[in-house]
Write a protein that holds these residues in place. Structure first.
Motif: not given
Length: 700
Positions: A344-345, A398-400, A438-442
């Motif tokens: 998750q997420p 997801g970015p990471s 960049g990217q952000s996760q959520g």
């Protein structure tokens, strides 16, 4: 030049291509290697197929020898024929090339029995897939074989002086490699973990320097490339947006819309205007050579030798298609692993995305790399290429996440290849590696709220969600999903060959070839000529959304919105998964509303208001970013930021993407720049216009 003249020109190119082939030591070793691989692949294929096609190992060996010899004889001829057939014919020939070789070889191997051409085609494809696996085993990854072939070809092209650019070798060129969506935070993480040894080596040897640059709003590829390539910060307010004048939604990765945007932002003096080459970008930077570029979506021209090689080489198109099939399986497995572990997420990762990932990270990526290697070998003065592998995977994983970080390893290997091509060909280049955002996760807005944004808006204006808003222009259709496929399909439709004519003849819109467009993944209103009939348009991309009152000319003021829909602004501002709502008051002040207060926004920060500052969670630069966004054309009457939790660093995207960008919060506005150490770069925060000027200052 008429059709007959074009045919004569293609025939001359065909003859030149065929005559240019010469035997060599490396080709001899490659032939022995190919013979061994072919024997294993054919033996395995004939064993697993039903029926009895072979009388034993000697018969298979005879066929393998025949295939190797016929391949040597036919490869230059077929490569020349590809030029005659044109772009689509070239790609089609690449698909059936192995079958042609096998069909001819069977005539010299009478001990084998096949049931017609269909079985020969099947055998050739299965054997190609098995050969890719064999090469992977022998070389710890078939990617090594492919990259080695590319490097060897680039060296030969450079040594032969094949179609060199004027001044090649006598001036220092500029190669700009865009790693799409790779933010500063992620690249530093990858460097620390050892995932990007090539870039790490540059930094440790102090040949290059890593620093960040701030994208501002919107943090997205079209805005990033508009400023980097064209120096424009006024035209692009999001990945997609609504235009009241035409009543249409424009989408940056629809070729027709990208061409229209470039027409507006181009001055004729873009970054690539002086003999440059644009490869796999949204916009061209005014480059004379535009290859796989969205704003001029065409198949690569027939004179692009690197494409002809890719279509017919042993490790070219057939290998890429086999790897693409493997990527589909890999993506389905990785998506299932996320579900089983209840990571998750996360978002749904089905077959559609698996196919798109395969096209992007295998087929299109390999073709892009082949084109760039060819252009470097020929000494193009400036090349700008966008590698979108990471961005594509990170949106859904997801970015990471492990699969996203794995793509950074592959991108690092491509950077190493380009560096090797520069070194081995002797073509002097300065290499810059940068990103556009960049990217952000959520978790997504819909996952958190239980409904999509357009539904929330419809409820607040007391309307019907089906009539009052546009889910296909909003979060229901992720904006970036089919960009790479759109380029290839539109290029096919615009081609002058038979396939292009057939595609155009079946189109409802009878348009000239240069205006044809084919898009997948759902059609936004950017494709429709009729104006919108909705009174309210909701257009979302990532964690940024624009809301438009379509019957109010120009920018509707805050007072206009509240008079028409009294519950809309307050309802959105108080929604737990909306971070802030921006509007312009009739006084001219820019006002931002949040759940517990409002503020006047200026470039210096937030001023007078009541209650809590809605922008406090987004950091000290949020106000300046919103002011800059507000100055762009076609900005929404209301601008929404997705909710942001500074404790977890997670944002709520209005699209169904676990890794998103476009708005504020987290790492999405912090891109990266790796430049030669001897460059003089302004201190402090670097913005897009400064980056554009920096690159302009180092053109050859």
């Amino acid at each position: 030049m008429g059709a007959e003249g074009h045919l004569r020109h293609r025939m001359r190119l065909s003859g030149r291509h065929t005559r240019a082939w010469r035997p060599s030591g490396p080709r001899g070793w490659a032939l022995l290697r190919s013979l061994a691989t072919s024997y294993i692949a054919l033996g395995t294929t004939l064993y697993i197929l039903p029926g009895r096609q072979s009388s034993g190992p000697l018969a298979v060996l005879g066929l393998a020898v025949a295939v190797a010899v016929v391949g040597v004889v036919l490869r230059p001829v077929l490569a020349g024929l590809a030029v005659v057939l044109g772009s689509f014919g070239l790609l089609l020939l690449g698909v059936v090339y192995q079958a042609i070789v096998l069909d001819v070889a069977i005539a010299f191997a009478p001990a084998l029995d096949f049931n017609g051409r269909a079985e020969i085609l099947l055998v050739s494809w299965i054997a190609a897939a098995v050969a890719a696996v064999v090469n992977w085993v022998l070389d710890s990854g078939s990617e090594d074989v492919f990259l080695s072939q590319l490097l060897g070809r680039a060296v030969r092209v450079s040594a032969q002086g094949r179609h060199p650019y004027p001044g090649a070798g006598s001036r220092t060129g500029l190669l700009v490699i865009q790693l799409d969506g790779v933010g500063e935070e992620v690249v530093r993480q990858a460097l620390t973990s050892g995932s990007m040894p090539t870039l790490s080596g540059w930094l440790r040897e102090r040949s290059h320097v890593l620093r960040g640059w701030h994208t501002g709003l919107p943090a997205t590829t079209p805005a990033g490339q508009a400023v980097i390539l064209h120096g424009d910060v006024t035209e692009v307010p999001s990945f997609r947006w609504y235009e009241k004048e035409s009543g249409r939604v424009l989408v940056a990765n629809h070729p027709r819309d990208a061409a229209e945007v470039e027409r507006r932002i181009s001055t004729g003096h873009g970054l690539l205007a002086d003999g440059g080459v644009s490869v796999s970008n949204l916009f061209s930077g005014d480059a004379p050579q535009r290859l796989l570029t969205m704003s001029d979506a065409r198949l690569p021209p027939r004179r692009t030798d690197g494409v002809a090689w890719f279509a017919t080489a042993r490790g070219g198109l057939v290998r890429s298609l086999a790897v693409s099939a493997g990527q589909v399986v890999t993506e389905l497995y990785q998506g299932r692993r996320q579900r089983r572990r209840d990571v998750q997420p996360r978002v749904h990762r089905g077959l559609v995305f698996a196919v798109q990932r395969a096209v992007t990270t295998a087929l299109l990526s390999d073709l892009t790399v082949a084109i760039v290697a060819e252009q470097v070998a020929r000494g193009a003065p400036v090349i700008y290429v966008d590698l979108i592998d990471y961005d594509e995977v990170a949106h859904h994983a997801g970015p990471s996440r492990p699969e996203s970080m794995r793509t950074l390893e592959e991108l690092d290997r491509l950077v190493r290849l380009f560096d090797d091509v520069v070194r081995e060909t002797g073509q002097p280049y300065e290499i810059v590696v940068l990103s556009d955002h960049g990217q952000s996760q959520g978790a997504t807005f819909a996952q958190l709220a239980g409904e999509m944004l357009h539904t929330v808006v419809a409820e607040l204006i007391d309307g019907d969600p089906a009539d009052s808003t546009s889910p296909l222009a909003g979060e229901a259709a992720p904006a970036e999903r089919w960009g790479s496929a759109n380029v290839l399909l539109t290029g096919l439709a615009r081609s002058t060959g038979l396939a292009g004519r057939v595609t155009r003849s079946r189109s409802v819109e009878k348009l000239p070839a240069e205006e044809m467009e084919v898009t997948l993944g759902g059609k936004d209103k950017g494709v429709a000529a009729a104006p919108s009939s909705n009174l309210v348009e909701v257009v979302a991309a990532g964690s940024l959304a624009h809301i438009y009152l379509t019957d109010v000319p120009g920018r509707a003021t805050l007072e206009d919105v509240e008079a028409r829909y009294p519950r809309l602004v307050s309802g959105l501002a108080k929604h737990p998964h909306v971070g802030a709502v921006l509007a312009r008051a009739v006084s001219g002040e820019l006002v931002v509303h949040g759940a517990a207060g409002w503020r006047v926004v200026t470039a210096e920060g937030t001023g007078g208001g009541e209650g809590d500052d809605p922008l406090a969670a987004f950091g000290p630069g949020a106000a300046a970013d919103l002011v800059q966004l507000d100055q762009r054309r076609h900005v929404g009457d209301l601008v929404l930021l997705g909710g942001f939790d500074p404790a977890s660093g997670e944002v709520a995207a209005f699209e169904e993407l676990v890794g998103s960008h476009g708005g504020l919060g987290g790492a999405q506005t912090e891109a990266m720049l790796i430049h030669p150490a001897d460059w003089v770069v302004p201190g402090g925060t670097l913005h897009g216009l400064e980056l554009h000027a920096l690159l302009l200052g180092h053109l050859p």
